[in-house]
Design an enzyme around this catalytic site. Structure first.
Site: not given
Ligand SMILES: Cc1ncc(COP(=O)(O)O)c(C=O)c1O
Length: 289
Positions: A31, A147, A179, A203
């Site tokens: 996505y 993702k 992250e 990511l």
């Protein structure tokens, strides 16, 4: 509200997907979230490149060319009259009946695109006042560069933060900070911007990339390298970044104040460089009342 189901714009209430779609059953898909300001896309190409790259990493073929996809997304934005908002789009591997982990190699599955667009104003109060974070062990898989629709690790961490009235969960693998549940994290220490290298453990945020770019252009030293929980706790400034939250300062971590507990000067400066990039590609932003 109209949504996209493959190449059809349909009313939200009338949209449907197959119960045996692999996205629904396995989280087998990828996505993106793309932001618009003043009706203009910001960093559209970067997001779409990442979508195709994520798909390629899991051998998923997106059933549209980039040009076809752009036309579809533009029609979705126009149909919903989006000014400042987000487009969420996902592509699943498609329908497989009966359900089977194995991806069939004798017949290609038709990827399924769905997308929705919503008006989401900029949260300027939060950009200035910031929010709090908790720290949480990063228990996700080792391909966080994709993702992927499968977000259980992210969801559990984000929800834990929410239960503790915090905005985000800063994730760490042992001592190393990676992250956050839905954003990247950066620290400022002695004038240097530190953020995790763009490897398989994070990511590579498009916002992160724009920030690194404007930092370098404006003489803010950058270190794309691991940093530890101790570095995080001793940082002068901490901020998180994503498409929807831009650059949001973190004022407290696990209840302990970061710096003086207010947005730091370098964070503020980076955000103003970031806004210049938005203005350059999307035009002047309305001043908050
Ligand atoms: C886990 C994770 N990391 C980082 C980001 C930031 O990426 P971007 O700046 O491209 O929105 C996101 C955004 O959703 C995310 O989910």
């Amino acid at each position: 509200m109209k949504v996209l189901v493959n190449n059809h714009l349909v009313e939200r209430d009338e949209a449907s997907v197959d119960v045996e779609d692999r996205g629904y059953q396995f989280g087998d898909g990828v996505y993106e979230v793309v932001r618009l300001y003043n009706g203009q896309f910001f960093t559209y190409d970067e997001h779409i490149e990442r979508l195709y790259a994520s798909a390629a990493k899991i051998d998923l073929v997106i059933p549209y060319t980039k040009e076809e996809l752009r036309k579809l997304i533009e029609s979705l934005v126009a149909a919903n009259n989006i000014h400042t908002g987000n487009v969420y789009l996902q592509v699943t591997r498609g329908v497989q009946n009966p359900r089977n982990h194995v991806i069939p190699d004798d017949f290609p599955l038709e990827g399924v695109l769905t997308a929705a667009a919503r008006e989401v104003p900029r949260n300027e109060k939060q950009f200035i006042e910031g929010g709090t974070a908790i720290t949480e062990e990063d228990v996700r898989w080792l391909r966080c560069d994709i993702k992927s629709l499968s977000l259980l690790g992210n969801i559990m961490a984000k929800n834990k933060a929410h239960q503790q009235n915090a905005l985000e969960a800063i994730l760490h693998r042992g001592e190393q900070v990676t992250e956050c549940s839905a954003s990247n994290v950066s620290i400022i220490k002695d004038g240097v911007l530190w953020t995790h290298a763009a490897d398989n453990l994070i990511l590579n945020g498009i916002t992160r990339q724009v920030i690194l770019d404007v930092a370098r252009k404006n003489g803010v030293p950058v270190r794309e390298a691991d940093f530890t929980l101790t570095d995080l706790r001793e940082a002068d400034e901490v901020f998180i970044s994503s498409t929807t939250i831009e650059i949001t300062p973190i004022t407290h971590i696990d209840g302990v104040q970061v710096g003086d507990g207010k947005r730091g000067p370098i964070t503020a400066q980076l955000h103003s460089y970031f806004v210049e990039e938005i203005v350059r590609s999307c035009g002047e932003l309305a001043v908050a009342k």
